[in-house]
Scaffold this motif. Sequence first.
Motif, mmCIF file in Angstrom:
data_model
loop_
_atom_site.group_PDB
_atom_site.id
_atom_site.type_symbol
_atom_site.label_atom_id
_atom_site.label_comp_id
_atom_site.label_asym_id
_atom_site.label_seq_id
_atom_site.Cartn_x
_atom_site.Cartn_y
_atom_site.Cartn_z
ATOM 1 N N PRO A 265 8.247 -19.568 10.296
ATOM 2 C CA PRO A 265 7.274 -19.333 9.214
ATOM 3 C C PRO A 265 7.847 -19.751 7.872
ATOM 4 C CG PRO A 265 8.306 -17.266 9.843
ATOM 5 C CD PRO A 265 8.801 -18.308 10.808
ATOM 6 N N LYS A 266 6.952 -20.036 6.928
ATOM 7 C CA LYS A 266 7.386 -20.483 5.598
ATOM 8 C C LYS A 266 8.141 -19.367 4.884
ATOM 9 C CE LYS A 266 5.670 -24.509 5.908
ATOM 10 N NZ LYS A 266 6.545 -25.691 5.851
ATOM 11 N N GLY A 267 7.721 -18.148 5.148
ATOM 12 C CA GLY A 267 8.393 -16.996 4.550
ATOM 13 C C GLY A 267 8.387 -15.865 5.563
ATOM 14 N N ARG A 268 9.110 -14.805 5.247
ATOM 15 C CA ARG A 268 9.281 -13.759 6.246
ATOM 16 C C ARG A 268 9.380 -12.397 5.555
ATOM 17 N NH1 ARG A 268 11.489 -14.748 11.485
ATOM 18 N NH2 ARG A 268 12.220 -16.838 10.968
ATOM 19 N N LEU A 269 8.701 -11.413 6.133
ATOM 20 C CA LEU A 269 8.865 -10.034 5.666
ATOM 21 C C LEU A 269 10.152 -9.514 6.277
ATOM 22 C CD1 LEU A 269 7.561 -7.377 4.405
ATOM 23 C CD2 LEU A 269 6.717 -6.950 6.711
ATOM 24 N N VAL A 270 11.132 -9.166 5.445
ATOM 25 C CA VAL A 270 12.423 -8.770 6.007
ATOM 26 C C VAL A 270 12.667 -7.269 5.927
ATOM 27 C CG1 VAL A 270 13.591 -10.976 5.732
ATOM 28 C CG2 VAL A 270 13.585 -9.375 3.825
ATOM 29 N N GLU A 271 11.931 -6.593 5.054
ATOM 30 C CA GLU A 271 12.180 -5.158 4.907
ATOM 31 C C GLU A 271 10.981 -4.498 4.259
ATOM 32 O OE1 GLU A 271 15.542 -4.340 2.380
ATOM 33 O OE2 GLU A 271 15.379 -2.178 2.701
ATOM 34 N N ILE A 272 10.748 -3.234 4.633
ATOM 35 C CA ILE A 272 9.738 -2.444 3.933
ATOM 36 C C ILE A 272 10.446 -1.231 3.357
ATOM 37 C CG2 ILE A 272 7.611 -1.098 4.119
ATOM 38 C CD1 ILE A 272 6.822 -2.884 6.475
ATOM 39 N N GLU B 178 0.798 -1.217 0.000
ATOM 40 C CA GLU B 178 0.000 0.000 0.000
ATOM 41 C C GLU B 178 0.837 1.276 0.000
ATOM 42 O OE1 GLU B 178 -2.792 -0.829 3.097
ATOM 43 O OE2 GLU B 178 -4.057 -1.854 1.655
ATOM 44 N N GLY B 179 0.260 2.321 -0.562
ATOM 45 C CA GLY B 179 0.909 3.627 -0.556
ATOM 46 C C GLY B 179 2.225 3.640 -1.309
ATOM 47 N N GLY B 180 2.394 2.732 -2.278
ATOM 48 C CA GLY B 180 3.608 2.708 -3.070
ATOM 49 C C GLY B 180 4.802 2.100 -2.342
ATOM 50 N N LYS B 181 4.553 1.526 -1.170
ATOM 51 C CA LYS B 181 5.654 0.862 -0.444
ATOM 52 C C LYS B 181 6.009 -0.462 -1.123
ATOM 53 C CE LYS B 181 3.405 1.024 3.392
ATOM 54 N NZ LYS B 181 2.921 0.802 4.745
ATOM 55 N N ILE B 182 7.206 -0.933 -0.838
ATOM 56 C CA ILE B 182 7.611 -2.240 -1.354
ATOM 57 C C ILE B 182 7.963 -3.135 -0.170
ATOM 58 C CG2 ILE B 182 9.440 -3.452 -2.620
ATOM 59 C CD1 ILE B 182 9.404 -0.947 -4.502
ATOM 60 N N GLU B 183 7.380 -4.310 -0.134
ATOM 61 C CA GLU B 183 7.698 -5.274 0.925
ATOM 62 C C GLU B 183 8.668 -6.309 0.387
ATOM 63 O OE1 GLU B 183 3.330 -4.950 3.105
ATOM 64 O OE2 GLU B 183 3.884 -6.791 2.051
ATOM 65 N N VAL B 184 9.693 -6.593 1.162
ATOM 66 C CA VAL B 184 10.676 -7.593 0.745
ATOM 67 C C VAL B 184 10.392 -8.879 1.522
ATOM 68 C CG1 VAL B 184 13.122 -8.130 0.493
ATOM 69 C CG2 VAL B 184 12.358 -5.745 0.383
ATOM 70 N N ILE B 185 10.075 -9.936 0.781
ATOM 71 C CA ILE B 185 9.752 -11.234 1.393
ATOM 72 C C ILE B 185 10.905 -12.197 1.111
ATOM 73 C CG2 ILE B 185 8.155 -13.213 1.387
ATOM 74 C CD1 ILE B 185 6.644 -10.819 2.267
ATOM 75 N N ARG B 186 11.355 -12.881 2.142
ATOM 76 C CA ARG B 186 12.410 -13.866 1.933
ATOM 77 C C ARG B 186 11.913 -15.236 2.392
ATOM 78 N NH1 ARG B 186 17.433 -11.271 3.728
ATOM 79 N NH2 ARG B 186 17.193 -10.225 1.730
ATOM 80 N N ALA B 187 12.231 -16.238 1.620
ATOM 81 C CA ALA B 187 11.759 -17.584 1.967
ATOM 82 C C ALA B 187 12.653 -18.638 1.334
ATOM 83 C CB ALA B 187 10.332 -17.775 1.475
ATOM 84 N N ASP C 204 3.746 -5.556 11.346
ATOM 85 C CA ASP C 204 3.532 -5.228 9.940
ATOM 86 C C ASP C 204 2.858 -6.415 9.274
ATOM 87 O OD1 ASP C 204 4.907 -2.647 9.759
ATOM 88 O OD2 ASP C 204 6.692 -3.823 10.254
ATOM 89 N N TYR C 205 2.068 -6.124 8.229
ATOM 90 C CA TYR C 205 1.380 -7.206 7.559
ATOM 91 C C TYR C 205 2.372 -8.155 6.891
ATOM 92 C CZ TYR C 205 -1.075 -9.886 4.120
ATOM 93 O OH TYR C 205 -1.523 -10.947 3.383
ATOM 94 N N ASP C 206 2.273 -9.427 7.219
ATOM 95 C CA ASP C 206 3.027 -10.480 6.531
ATOM 96 C C ASP C 206 2.114 -11.701 6.495
ATOM 97 O OD1 ASP C 206 4.658 -12.513 5.650
ATOM 98 O OD2 ASP C 206 6.146 -12.336 7.250
#
Lengths: 244, 332
Positions: free
Chosen positions: B192-199, A147-156, B73-75
């Motif tokens: 968790p299977k995945g993780r929010l690491v940065e916004i 939202e709001g043009g943010k970028i979420e970085v997901i690692r898995a 934060d939403y993850d």
Amino acid sequence: MRIGVCIKGVVEDNEGSKWVINTFDEYALEEAVRLKEKDEKTEIVVITVGHKGLKEMLYAALATKADRAVHVVTPDEDMSGFGIATILKSVVRQERIDLVLLGKQAVDNASHQIGGMLAGLLNWAQAIDVIELDIEGDEATAHRLAEGGKIEVIRARLPVVIGAAKGLNEPRYPALRGIIAAKKKEIKEIALEELGLAREDLCGIKVERVFAAPEKEACKFIEGEPGKAAEEIVRLLREEAKVI
Amino acid sequence: MNGRIIVFLEGKKKEGLKKSARALLKAAWLLSQQTGKPVEAVLMGEDPKQYGEEVLRKGLNCIHYVKSAALKDYDVHQYAPAFFSVVKDLNPWVIMGNSTLVGKDLFPRVAAMFSVPMISDCQKITFEGPGLKVVKACFYGKKQAELSFTGNLPYIVTLVPNSAEVEIEGQEAAVAEETKEREIEYIADEKPKGRLVEIIMKETEKQDVLEAEAIVAGGRALKEKADFLLLEELAEKLDAAVGASRAVVDSDLASPEMQIGQSGKTVAPKLYFALGISGAAQHIAGMRGSKVVVAVNKDKQAPVFDYAQYGIVGDVYQIVPEIIKALTDLDG
């Protein structure tokens, strides 16, 4: 690594009868090809669910560096997103896929369900709406639009489901050589029964009726030179429509 | 017939509930009035009670606060199991959320955990005993479909945020005699299977088109990035968000989060300005739920006028500054 690219056939330009790859799935396919270009041991399996008429679309997908295709043949279109995700889950398991790439949504009905549902059914990590993807060994890092043009970085750690968005890459047109080579690649047709699935478990939603979206009242055109027209529109929005 | 109406509410730091959450509550009340079923809300976060006071005034039967540092934060990898673990014990009949970027990500995974289908982007939800009927756009937004659930409970739906069908004012809400409050400490998934690491934040956070009550959207008639400043000026006057058609996003004049239409966002604001937008079916699909549409276009035959209440045939570059001026005069 074995990548499963799930593609949906949509009708070209929303009319006519030619079935083409859903735009967002093209980004997914291109990303798979780029991963294969980095590591030639990667195998790409294209997966689709639907009627027999999708064969040409599958050949178009195989005109890239994709290796082979699995086509779950089912004539009916009344399947829910959950039904499609359930079928894909079976194929992903059967084919021992490590990474699923698919579009974040289809362009026709735009339900944006399949990626998250498939990840949920498989109990895998997910990143949907992805504009940047990096795979190092068995670790995936994805940038997704928030939202709001943010970028979420997901690692898995793999296995992971990635939902491609516009911006992930620029799909290339297949070369003529690829189009010819595609005809020699394998398309495996499977019936629902072979996956141990029953049609009635894959619906759950009934289309009661489809109708043309309601027409709005005729547009009120405001005439006159720009200044006067602007004043009039502001007046109407305030006094008649009461929205400002 | 029992079962509860469960509403997933989203808050926005400091500002309280999102506007779309209020519209969603309204839709839940209407459903409650039709069915006699209780409405319960789920709020999640590090400190979900910060929205409690506002929600308490809404006449719900129960509010469940699901709290954990892992929910700051939403993850999806934390939110989906947390939400599922709470809701599965509440005997849910319907689970409702909004098609916000969070809802779009969360609900399909939750539906998979419940092992049921869901319907996204509903424009209208009604009770037609004993089931639920919803209306949503299909076929590139050219048509609408009326759908019903035929399978197992719960029925999971997401609504187009701020659907114009949902009037916030007006009809009185069904007020519960007493609102119960329940706090649940969510034990975070350690692996968790995945993780929010940065916004990664953008420098300026703009109003999101999904949350805005008014939208000023620009199309192909705009030639340069700087021209969007004109739209921003108009948006500021109207407290609106700035949106864009696919054509201008494709040519990099506007950023992807601004895109409205079938492959962008579906919006339903009270006021929508379509400026220099011809009105391709894909764009209309994303904005046709808007209550009042104003179109400005050089071409009187442009399809956008078929969906507008008010139209001005003319040049955006001439008309928009005049509208800004007229609004400024109004302020003065």
